[in-house]
Design an enzyme around this catalytic site. Structure first.
Site, PDB file in Angstrom:
ATOM      1  N   GLY A 134       0.813  -1.222   0.000  1.00  0.00           N
ATOM      2  CA  GLY A 134       0.000   0.000   0.000  1.00  0.00           C
ATOM      3  C   GLY A 134       0.835   1.256   0.000  1.00  0.00           C
ATOM      4  O   GLY A 134       1.343   1.680   1.050  1.00  0.00           O
ATOM      5  N   SER A 142       1.190   9.546  -8.215  1.00  0.00           N
ATOM      6  CA  SER A 142       2.496   9.910  -8.779  1.00  0.00           C
ATOM      7  C   SER A 142       3.426  10.574  -7.772  1.00  0.00           C
ATOM      8  O   SER A 142       4.635  10.596  -7.970  1.00  0.00           O
ATOM      9  CB  SER A 142       2.299  10.843  -9.986  1.00  0.00           C
ATOM     10  OG  SER A 142       1.731  10.127 -11.053  1.00  0.00           O
ATOM     11  N   TRP A 166      -6.044   1.483  -5.165  1.00  0.00           N
ATOM     12  CA  TRP A 166      -5.468   0.716  -6.285  1.00  0.00           C
ATOM     13  C   TRP A 166      -4.484  -0.337  -5.786  1.00  0.00           C
ATOM     14  O   TRP A 166      -3.483  -0.622  -6.439  1.00  0.00           O
ATOM     15  CB  TRP A 166      -4.798   1.628  -7.330  1.00  0.00           C
ATOM     16  CG  TRP A 166      -5.769   2.517  -7.990  1.00  0.00           C
ATOM     17  CD1 TRP A 166      -5.813   3.869  -7.948  1.00  0.00           C
ATOM     18  CD2 TRP A 166      -6.892   2.100  -8.792  1.00  0.00           C
ATOM     19  NE1 TRP A 166      -6.890   4.337  -8.665  1.00  0.00           N
ATOM     20  CE2 TRP A 166      -7.572   3.266  -9.189  1.00  0.00           C
ATOM     21  CE3 TRP A 166      -7.401   0.855  -9.183  1.00  0.00           C
ATOM     22  CZ2 TRP A 166      -8.722   3.242  -9.974  1.00  0.00           C
ATOM     23  CZ3 TRP A 166      -8.554   0.828  -9.963  1.00  0.00           C
ATOM     24  CH2 TRP A 166      -9.183   2.009 -10.351  1.00  0.00           C
ATOM     25  N   ILE A 167      -4.788  -0.908  -4.645  1.00  0.00           N
ATOM     26  CA  ILE A 167      -3.857  -1.861  -4.049  1.00  0.00           C
ATOM     27  C   ILE A 167      -4.266  -3.284  -4.437  1.00  0.00           C
ATOM     28  O   ILE A 167      -5.324  -3.780  -4.020  1.00  0.00           O
ATOM     29  CB  ILE A 167      -3.829  -1.684  -2.511  1.00  0.00           C
ATOM     30  CG1 ILE A 167      -3.575  -0.211  -2.153  1.00  0.00           C
ATOM     31  CG2 ILE A 167      -2.779  -2.615  -1.905  1.00  0.00           C
ATOM     32  CD1 ILE A 167      -2.356   0.424  -2.807  1.00  0.00           C
ATOM     33  N   CYS A 242      11.239  -1.001  -3.973  1.00  0.00           N
ATOM     34  CA  CYS A 242      10.324  -2.091  -4.367  1.00  0.00           C
ATOM     35  C   CYS A 242       9.692  -1.791  -5.724  1.00  0.00           C
ATOM     36  O   CYS A 242       9.520  -2.694  -6.542  1.00  0.00           O
ATOM     37  CB  CYS A 242       9.229  -2.275  -3.310  1.00  0.00           C
ATOM     38  SG  CYS A 242       9.880  -2.598  -1.669  1.00  0.00           S
ATOM     39  N   GLU A 367       2.731   1.783 -11.397  1.00  0.00           N
ATOM     40  CA  GLU A 367       4.204   1.716 -11.277  1.00  0.00           C
ATOM     41  C   GLU A 367       4.896   2.844 -12.050  1.00  0.00           C
ATOM     42  O   GLU A 367       5.979   2.661 -12.601  1.00  0.00           O
ATOM     43  CB  GLU A 367       4.736   0.356 -11.750  1.00  0.00           C
ATOM     44  CG  GLU A 367       4.135  -0.833 -11.061  1.00  0.00           C
ATOM     45  CD  GLU A 367       4.324  -0.835  -9.554  1.00  0.00           C
ATOM     46  OE1 GLU A 367       5.149  -0.052  -9.055  1.00  0.00           O
ATOM     47  OE2 GLU A 367       3.622  -1.603  -8.883  1.00  0.00           O
ATOM     48  N   THR A 369       3.536   6.453 -14.345  1.00  0.00           N
ATOM     49  CA  THR A 369       2.923   6.733 -15.646  1.00  0.00           C
ATOM     50  C   THR A 369       4.014   7.005 -16.688  1.00  0.00           C
ATOM     51  O   THR A 369       5.180   7.222 -16.340  1.00  0.00           O
ATOM     52  CB  THR A 369       2.038   7.997 -15.543  1.00  0.00           C
ATOM     53  OG1 THR A 369       2.905   9.088 -15.156  1.00  0.00           O
ATOM     54  CG2 THR A 369       0.937   7.832 -14.503  1.00  0.00           C
TER      55      THR A 369
HETATM   56  P1  TGC Z   1      13.091  12.101  -5.164  1.00  0.00           P
HETATM   57  O1  TGC Z   1      13.568  13.339  -4.491  1.00  0.00           O
HETATM   58  O2  TGC Z   1      13.459  11.854  -6.554  1.00  0.00           O
HETATM   59  O3  TGC Z   1      13.534  10.836  -4.293  1.00  0.00           O
HETATM   60  C1  TGC Z   1      13.244  10.732  -2.925  1.00  0.00           C
HETATM   61  C2  TGC Z   1      14.155   9.661  -2.395  1.00  0.00           C
HETATM   62  O4  TGC Z   1      13.911   8.430  -3.062  1.00  0.00           O
HETATM   63  C3  TGC Z   1      15.074   8.017  -3.795  1.00  0.00           C
HETATM   64  N1  TGC Z   1      14.599   7.484  -5.077  1.00  0.00           N
HETATM   65  C4  TGC Z   1      14.723   6.207  -5.398  1.00  0.00           C
HETATM   66  N2  TGC Z   1      15.279   5.185  -4.747  1.00  0.00           N
HETATM   67  C5  TGC Z   1      15.248   3.981  -5.320  1.00  0.00           C
HETATM   68  N3  TGC Z   1      14.672   3.787  -6.517  1.00  0.00           N
HETATM   69  C6  TGC Z   1      14.082   4.784  -7.209  1.00  0.00           C
HETATM   70  N4  TGC Z   1      13.490   4.542  -8.387  1.00  0.00           N
HETATM   71  C7  TGC Z   1      14.092   6.065  -6.646  1.00  0.00           C
HETATM   72  N5  TGC Z   1      13.615   7.277  -7.035  1.00  0.00           N
HETATM   73  C8  TGC Z   1      13.948   8.127  -6.061  1.00  0.00           C
HETATM   74  C9  TGC Z   1      15.911   9.262  -3.948  1.00  0.00           C
HETATM   75  O5  TGC Z   1      17.268   8.930  -4.101  1.00  0.00           O
HETATM   76  C10 TGC Z   1      15.636   9.952  -2.628  1.00  0.00           C
HETATM   77  O6  TGC Z   1      16.359   9.278  -1.630  1.00  0.00           O
HETATM   78  P2  TGC Z   1      16.940  10.065  -0.354  1.00  0.00           P
HETATM   79  O7  TGC Z   1      17.570   9.013   0.476  1.00  0.00           O
HETATM   80  O8  TGC Z   1      17.888  11.080  -0.919  1.00  0.00           O
HETATM   81  O9  TGC Z   1      15.753  10.706   0.294  1.00  0.00           O
HETATM   82  O10 TGC Z   1      11.528  12.020  -4.995  1.00  0.00           O
HETATM   83  P3  TGC Z   1      10.386  12.912  -5.588  1.00  0.00           P
HETATM   84  O11 TGC Z   1       9.396  13.124  -4.507  1.00  0.00           O
HETATM   85  O12 TGC Z   1      10.958  14.115  -6.302  1.00  0.00           O
HETATM   86  O13 TGC Z   1       9.709  11.933  -6.636  1.00  0.00           O
HETATM   87  C11 TGC Z   1      10.237  11.612  -7.810  1.00  0.00           C
HETATM   88  C12 TGC Z   1       9.266  10.711  -8.611  1.00  0.00           C
HETATM   89  C13 TGC Z   1       8.141  11.519  -9.225  1.00  0.00           C
HETATM   90  C14 TGC Z   1      10.133  10.090  -9.686  1.00  0.00           C
HETATM   91  C15 TGC Z   1       8.637   9.622  -7.713  1.00  0.00           C
HETATM   92  O14 TGC Z   1       7.745  10.166  -6.810  1.00  0.00           O
HETATM   93  C16 TGC Z   1       7.910   8.556  -8.493  1.00  0.00           C
HETATM   94  O15 TGC Z   1       8.522   7.611  -9.003  1.00  0.00           O
HETATM   95  N6  TGC Z   1       6.574   8.642  -8.603  1.00  0.00           N
HETATM   96  C17 TGC Z   1       5.755   7.584  -9.181  1.00  0.00           C
HETATM   97  C18 TGC Z   1       5.296   6.673  -8.079  1.00  0.00           C
HETATM   98  C19 TGC Z   1       4.674   5.405  -8.610  1.00  0.00           C
HETATM   99  O16 TGC Z   1       5.208   4.741  -9.467  1.00  0.00           O
HETATM  100  N7  TGC Z   1       3.537   5.069  -8.051  1.00  0.00           N
HETATM  101  C20 TGC Z   1       2.801   3.907  -8.458  1.00  0.00           C
HETATM  102  C21 TGC Z   1       2.841   2.853  -7.378  1.00  0.00           C
HETATM  103  S1  TGC Z   1       1.815   1.512  -7.772  1.00  0.00           S
HETATM  104  C22 TGC Z   1       0.964   1.235  -6.302  1.00  0.00           C
HETATM  105  O17 TGC Z   1       1.125   1.841  -5.303  1.00  0.00           O
HETATM  106  C23 TGC Z   1       0.043   0.127  -6.268  1.00  0.00           C
HETATM  107  S2  TGC Z   1       0.934  -1.249  -5.808  1.00  0.00           S
HETATM  108  C24 TGC Z   1       0.676  -2.276  -7.142  1.00  0.00           C
HETATM  109  C25 TGC Z   1      -0.534  -3.109  -6.935  1.00  0.00           C
HETATM  110  O18 TGC Z   1      -0.902  -3.374  -5.787  1.00  0.00           O
HETATM  111  O19 TGC Z   1      -1.130  -3.546  -7.956  1.00  0.00           O
END
Ligand code: TGC
Length: 388
Positions: A134, A142, A166-167, A242, A367, A369
């Site tokens: 979740g 996003s 959407w979990i 993850c 995962e 967009t």
């Molecule tokens: P940002 O400042 O870029 O990063 C924050 C911290 O996270 C680290 N980081 C990552 N680490 C590992 N892998 C990655 N791909 C990473 N991307 C970023 C980064 O190094 C930083 O670490 P730290 O230690 O310096 O704090 O974060 P931001 O807030 O600017 O966001 C960037 C963005 C837009 C790329 C990110 O928020 C993102 O990828 N958004 C999309 C999220 C997404 O894909 N959501 C869909 C999830 S699906 C779901 O929840 C349902 S589960 C599936 C199901 O049940 O069917």
């Protein structure tokens, strides 16, 4: 198992290792034997055939890329091939494997204590306990940095309040990995779903991924012992670690959906006659099939390259975004083009194409967009952050 036209034309197996081919063929046989015969009906009736879960677990697919704790310890490439072969039948079942292995089990494997791993992972690998993940919330998926779900330390307990949406699998799951905002940033918790205040409800009305379950979760003063926290995850890098795993599976999986559409179009083009000859003999049809094949082959080669990088430990997050963006975008284009070759029949359940197309619309959004992945790649290329 059924052959794909791509087996001969492309011959991916020529560049795979014997154990990788073994995993691929095991998954193909399983998916075509147990899922293919029922999937159109299940999709039609919005039925998630949970009876298949023990059989899938028996194949060793759940958490197959994890080492120890009852998991198979297979390579990333082998895992990708299982995703491809499963999604060649339906994205919903590949999603099941991803939610279990790439998300819920990975979270425990990467960030859990030995006690948490020893307790949950062997049972999850056997399919005896189901997990969900979740992160996404009703106001949007996003930007998890702005999540509203909170976890507050009260004495020796954590109290979680909020909502997720959407979990996958949440109504069936025994445990939920819940990501919540704390005083020290985002943390992850293992929440047994029978904890008072945890409520999951399946989302109805989906025109995509109908043979799988996605849910809303409400968390109302869900009170957990101190050791429910995943100690190894601090900040957003926890859940993102993850998501990287799940995005990786999609890079391969979406190409499976594309292959199924391509196969349907090629086979139909040889049988279906108009103007007195098979439609496959028309140049415009052949041009479409050739272009679809190009994108399929390029997509699979990219997936293999990314898989080899993952196995070598050199994969970076921008490369994962390149793969996820490309695979799903091109798979959708292939599905749409395949539908044009099938004509009117292409919109029916006689062919798998419309179902794949509808499923891929979900895969395109979850995962990350297209836009999120374009901006992750853009940030890596320019060093400039478009998100903030
Ligand atoms: P940002 O400042 O870029 O990063 C924050 C911290 O996270 C680290 N980081 C990552 N680490 C590992 N892998 C990655 N791909 C990473 N991307 C970023 C980064 O190094 C930083 O670490 P730290 O230690 O310096 O704090 O974060 P931001 O807030 O600017 O966001 C960037 C963005 C837009 C790329 C990110 O928020 C993102 O990828 N958004 C999309 C999220 C997404 O894909 N959501 C869909 C999830 S699906 C779901 O929840 C349902 S589960 C599936 C199901 O049940 O069917």
């Amino acid at each position: 198992p059924e052959v794909s036209v791509m087996d001969e034309v492309f011959d991916l197996h020529a560049i795979l290792q014997p154990d990788e081919i073994e995993w691929a063929m095991k998954a193909r046989t399983f998916a075509q034997t147990h899922i293919r015969p029922v999937i159109e009906d299940d999709f039609d009736k919005k039925y998630f055939r949970k009876e298949l879960i023990p059989l899938i677990a028996e194949q060793g697919f759940l958490g197959m890329h994890l080492k120890g704790y009852g998991c198979a310890g297979a390579s990333a490439v082998s895992y990708g091939l299982v995703c491809l072969e499963t999604e060649a039948v339906d994205s919903g079942w590949r999603t099941f494997i991803s939610v279990m292995g790439s998300l819920a089990m990975s979270a425990i494997y990467k960030y859990g204590t030995e006690e948490q791993k020893n307790y949950w992972l062997p049972q999850m690998a056997k399919g005896e306990k189901l997990g969900c993940f979740g992160l996404t919330e009703p106001q949007g998926g996003s930007d998890p940095a702005n999540m509203l779900t909170t976890a507050t330390k009260v004495g020796d307990t954590w109290v979680i309040n909020g909502a997720k949406r959407w979990i996958g699998l949440a109504t069936l799951a025994d445990l939920a990995i819940i990501w919540a905002m704390t005083d020290e940033g985002v943390r992850g918790f293992i929440v047994p779903t029978d904890t008072p205040g945890f409520k999951a409800t399946a989302i109805d009305g989906k025109l995509s991924m109908r043979a799988s379950i996605q849910c809303e979760i409400e968390l109302d003063n869900v009170t957990l012992p101190a050791d429910a926290i995943l100690p190894g995850a601090k900040g957003l890098s926890g859940p993102f670690g993850c998501l990287n795993e799940a995005r990786y599976g999609i890079i391969w999986g979406a190409m499976g959906a594309a292959r199924a559409c391509l196969d349907a179009a090629i086979n139909r083009s040889k049988d279906r006659e108009v103007f007195g000859k098979p439609i496959g003999s028309f140049q415009l049809t052949q041009a479409k099939l050739a272009d679809m094949t190009l994108e399929y082959e390029k997509g699979v080669l990219l997936a293999l390259h990314i898989g080899r990088q993952k196995d070598a430990g050199t994969l970076n997050i921008a490369q994962i975004s390149v793969g996820k963006l490309n695979s799903v975008r091109e798979a959708l284009k292939i599905a749409r083009e395949a539908r044009t070759i099938l004509g009117g029949d292409g919109i029916t359940g006689e062919f798998p194409v419309m179902r794949h197309m509808a499923n891929l619309e979900s895969v395109r959004t979850y995962e990350g967009t297209d836009e999120i992945h374009q901006l992750v790649v853009g940030r890596a290329l320019t060093g400039l952050n478009a998100f903030s």
